[in-house]
Design a protein around this motif. Structure first.
Motif, PDB file in Angstrom:
ATOM      1  N   HIS A   4       0.857  -1.188   0.000  1.00  0.00           N
ATOM      2  CA  HIS A   4       0.000   0.000   0.000  1.00  0.00           C
ATOM      3  C   HIS A   4       0.895   1.240   0.000  1.00  0.00           C
ATOM      4  CE1 HIS A   4      -3.419  -2.552   0.887  1.00  0.00           C
ATOM      5  NE2 HIS A   4      -2.782  -3.049   1.933  1.00  0.00           N
ATOM      6  N   LEU A   6       1.324   5.308   0.541  1.00  0.00           N
ATOM      7  CA  LEU A   6       0.698   6.346   1.363  1.00  0.00           C
ATOM      8  C   LEU A   6       1.374   7.685   1.097  1.00  0.00           C
ATOM      9  CD1 LEU A   6       0.849   4.061   4.478  1.00  0.00           C
ATOM     10  CD2 LEU A   6      -1.149   4.432   3.036  1.00  0.00           C
ATOM     11  N   SER A  35      -3.208  -0.928  -2.546  1.00  0.00           N
ATOM     12  CA  SER A  35      -3.919   0.268  -3.005  1.00  0.00           C
ATOM     13  C   SER A  35      -3.118   1.506  -2.604  1.00  0.00           C
ATOM     14  CB  SER A  35      -5.318   0.309  -2.377  1.00  0.00           C
ATOM     15  OG  SER A  35      -5.209   0.157  -0.967  1.00  0.00           O
ATOM     16  N   ASP A  36      -3.515   2.632  -3.185  1.00  0.00           N
ATOM     17  CA  ASP A  36      -2.774   3.880  -2.965  1.00  0.00           C
ATOM     18  C   ASP A  36      -3.685   4.902  -2.285  1.00  0.00           C
ATOM     19  OD1 ASP A  36      -0.670   2.660  -4.349  1.00  0.00           O
ATOM     20  OD2 ASP A  36      -1.556   3.252  -6.256  1.00  0.00           O
ATOM     21  N   HIS A  37      -3.132   5.585  -1.288  1.00  0.00           N
ATOM     22  CA  HIS A  37      -3.939   6.492  -0.463  1.00  0.00           C
ATOM     23  C   HIS A  37      -3.216   7.810  -0.229  1.00  0.00           C
ATOM     24  CE1 HIS A  37      -6.634   3.126   0.717  1.00  0.00           C
ATOM     25  NE2 HIS A  37      -5.531   2.437   0.504  1.00  0.00           N
ATOM     26  N   ILE A  49      -6.500   6.759  -6.662  1.00  0.00           N
ATOM     27  CA  ILE A  49      -5.970   7.096  -5.337  1.00  0.00           C
ATOM     28  C   ILE A  49      -7.128   7.341  -4.385  1.00  0.00           C
ATOM     29  CG2 ILE A  49      -5.672   9.609  -5.643  1.00  0.00           C
ATOM     30  CD1 ILE A  49      -2.693   8.627  -4.476  1.00  0.00           C
ATOM     31  N   LYS A  50      -7.036   6.753  -3.192  1.00  0.00           N
ATOM     32  CA  LYS A  50      -8.166   6.783  -2.252  1.00  0.00           C
ATOM     33  C   LYS A  50      -7.803   7.588  -1.012  1.00  0.00           C
ATOM     34  CE  LYS A  50      -9.569   2.107  -3.628  1.00  0.00           C
ATOM     35  NZ  LYS A  50      -8.464   1.840  -4.561  1.00  0.00           N
ATOM     36  N   PRO A  51      -8.819   8.028  -0.261  1.00  0.00           N
ATOM     37  CA  PRO A  51      -8.526   8.750   0.988  1.00  0.00           C
ATOM     38  C   PRO A  51      -7.760   7.854   1.968  1.00  0.00           C
ATOM     39  CG  PRO A  51     -10.833   8.970   0.380  1.00  0.00           C
ATOM     40  CD  PRO A  51     -10.261   7.953  -0.535  1.00  0.00           C
ATOM     41  N   LEU A  52      -6.979   8.488   2.791  1.00  0.00           N
ATOM     42  CA  LEU A  52      -6.148   7.756   3.750  1.00  0.00           C
ATOM     43  C   LEU A  52      -7.006   6.911   4.701  1.00  0.00           C
ATOM     44  CD1 LEU A  52      -3.101   7.661   4.071  1.00  0.00           C
ATOM     45  CD2 LEU A  52      -3.273   9.452   5.801  1.00  0.00           C
ATOM     46  N   GLU A  53      -8.208   7.435   5.014  1.00  0.00           N
ATOM     47  CA  GLU A  53      -9.079   6.738   5.967  1.00  0.00           C
ATOM     48  C   GLU A  53      -9.545   5.396   5.426  1.00  0.00           C
ATOM     49  OE1 GLU A  53     -10.467  10.090   4.758  1.00  0.00           O
ATOM     50  OE2 GLU A  53      -8.613  10.574   5.808  1.00  0.00           O
ATOM     51  N   LYS A  54      -9.482   5.223   4.101  1.00  0.00           N
ATOM     52  CA  LYS A  54      -9.967   3.978   3.477  1.00  0.00           C
ATOM     53  C   LYS A  54      -8.903   2.874   3.490  1.00  0.00           C
ATOM     54  CE  LYS A  54     -13.912   5.781   1.808  1.00  0.00           C
ATOM     55  NZ  LYS A  54     -15.242   5.313   2.190  1.00  0.00           N
ATOM     56  N   LEU A  55      -7.748   3.141   4.068  1.00  0.00           N
ATOM     57  CA  LEU A  55      -6.687   2.139   4.085  1.00  0.00           C
ATOM     58  C   LEU A  55      -7.113   0.936   4.928  1.00  0.00           C
ATOM     59  CD1 LEU A  55      -3.711   1.229   3.576  1.00  0.00           C
ATOM     60  CD2 LEU A  55      -3.129   2.419   5.698  1.00  0.00           C
TER      61      LEU A  55
END
Lengths: 353, 130
Positions: A4, A6, A35-37, A49-55
């Motif tokens: 992942h 970040l 995934s990438d956040h 790219i997803k929000p950090l909270e979705k990690l």
């Protein structure tokens, strides 16, 4: 393997985001998941790219942290039990920024102060150059690795850039190019002065193209004002251009001049090499190791020497050819597959394998 | 022909000979980057006056013109309130900058061993608490 990535922030013209994307393509090619956040996401970014909270990281997943400035939202992730790799993209020294953009200066200053906490909390700390890695080691990193920037040469350029050289008409006035953000450490003020001397004493019709996003409108205004004062009508300042337009700027450039006083890696050097554009630069930061013997490096304070180097780089055909051959070798040394091999080794080292 | 390794020496020699002939004696005044670990009081005073540029209020989306319009409409609607915030913040900034300036002068005077300038006024709370 699941990795992942970040980031503190992600944006469409952000170099760190671009590297994260290249990494993800490589991970997918290797059959790796993840995934990438990012903590802050520019609305223009796609959904990759997803929000950090979705990690949602499993216990065996690797966390790859991209570090380029103060990262308060990434800091809590250091407490996670996962194996971690930090890739440092180098932080601009705050002393260049306090007088012009104090908020950015705070981010850089605190980012540097907190770097030791980050590098001591990860399993491997990687830098984009030996210069960068030396900083990480000084900050207390236990295990370090060099992972050069993944640079994809422009596909329109063939071979050693001879086609690009041919695109320059001998009758056109000399065009000097610099590509890099309009920020104080890039020293556009010195660049404009060196160019003004070259124009006054060697090439009265020479032009200068500056390509890069400004730090702030006020700073861009100061650079523009100086350009109008020293070389009225001869300087073009552009930002937000497409890659195709950028390649056109290189294709029509006779020399690339950098007066930057701090660079972790300096991708534009490799871009200039791709188009067989002779490079003149200060030997600072990561520039000497990236440029190798393929650039004219000069630390003289006397800007007239820079002007004379420009004259040589523009007018000495054999010197240009020699530099072009050397540039091709540097491009081979920084081929994307080699950079990705370094990345793979660093991730595997972080995973303990 | 110039080898890359010889280029710098050749450029230096060229400057020397041209300068001897009267060239490269230009006075290139103007904007110059001055790296600094801290900003000085004059810069703080300049920044103390807050003047946000409404031109920086825009959308970065590709078809963001309507969003830019709405943002600027909101700005107009909130102008009175934002003006009050700016006035309060500016007042604080100016007083704080003046206070820092007085302290700086006092420290400099003490370091020189000279009679120090008058002390900055203390707040009523501080006097009461003393």
């Amino acid at each position: 393997m699941v990795v992942h990535q970040l980031l503190s922030a992600a944006g469409p013209v952000d170099a760190v985001t671009g590297q994260a994307r290249a990494y993800r393509h490589a991970f997918e090619a290797w059959g790796w998941g993840g995934s990438d956040h990012a903590a802050l996401i520019d609305p223009r970014m796609g959904r990759w790219i997803k929000p950090l909270e979705k990690l949602e990281a499993g216990p065996d997943d690797i966390l790859l942290l991209h570090y380029s400035a103060y990262a308060p939202r990434l800091r809590p992730l250091l407490a996670l039990p996962n194996r971690k790799l930090l890739v440092s993209h180098n932080i601009t020294p705050a002393r260049y920024l306090w007088p012009y953009e104090p908020v950015v200066a705070v981010y850089c200053s605190v980012g540097r102060e907190q770097l030791p906490d980050f590098v001591r909390s990860v399993d491997v700390a990687a830098g984009v150059s030996e210069y960068n890695v030396a900083e990480l080691a000084a900050a207390g990193a236990r295990t370090t690795a060099v992972v050069p920037i993944v640079f994809e040469p422009p596909t329109a350029v063939s071979g050693n850039g001879s086609s690009a050289a041919a695109a320059r008409a001998a009758t056109e006035p000399p065009t000097i190019l610099f590509v890099g953000r309009l920020t104080p450490h890039k020293r556009h003020d010195l660049l404009l002065r060196a160019f003004a001397l070259y124009r006054r004493h060697r090439a009265p019709d020479a032009r200068l193209r500056l390509v890069g996003e400004p730090l702030s409108p006020a700073y861009a205004g100061a650079v523009r004002e100086l350009a109008d004062q020293l070389a009225p009508g001869a300087v073009t300042i552009e930002g937000g251009i497409t890659p195709a337009a950028l390649w056109e700027r290189y294709r029509h450039a006779d020399a690339f001049l950098s007066m930057s006083e701090h660079e972790g890696f300096c991708i534009p050097l490799l871009e200039a090499f791709s188009f067989a554009v002779p490079v003149i630069a200060r030997p600072v930061g990561g520039i000497p190791e990236v440029a190798g013997d393929a650039a004219l490096l000069c630390e003289d304070e006397d800007l007239a020497v820079l002007a004379e180097l420009l004259e040589l780089a523009v007018s000495d055909r054999e010197l240009r050819d020699d530099l072009s051959v050397r540039a091709a070798r540097r491009l081979a040394a920084y081929a994307p597959e080699r950079a990705l091999d370094s990345l793979r080794e660093a991730v595997l080292a972080a995973a303990g394998g | 022909m110039t080898e890359p390794e010889q280029a710098l020496a050749r450029a230096r020699a060229s400057v020397e000979s041209m300068r001897a002939a009267g060239a490269y004696r230009d006075d290139l005044a103007g904007f110059r980057i001055e790296p600094a670990d801290v900003v000085g009081v004059p810069q703080l005073i300049e920044w103390a006056l807050i003047e946000p540029d409404a031109a920086n209020l825009y959308s970065t989306r590709r078809l963001g013109a309507p969003i830019t319009f709405i943002k600027r409409l909101l700005l107009r609607g909130l102008r009175q309130y934002l003006g009050e915030i700016i006035a309060q913040q500016t007042r604080f900034n100016i007083h704080l900058t003046a206070y820092v300036n007085q302290l700086t002068e006092r420290v400099e005077a003490l370091e020189r061993g000279a009679p120090s300038p008058p002390q900055p006024p203390q707040s009523p709370d501080a006097v009461d608490g003393a």
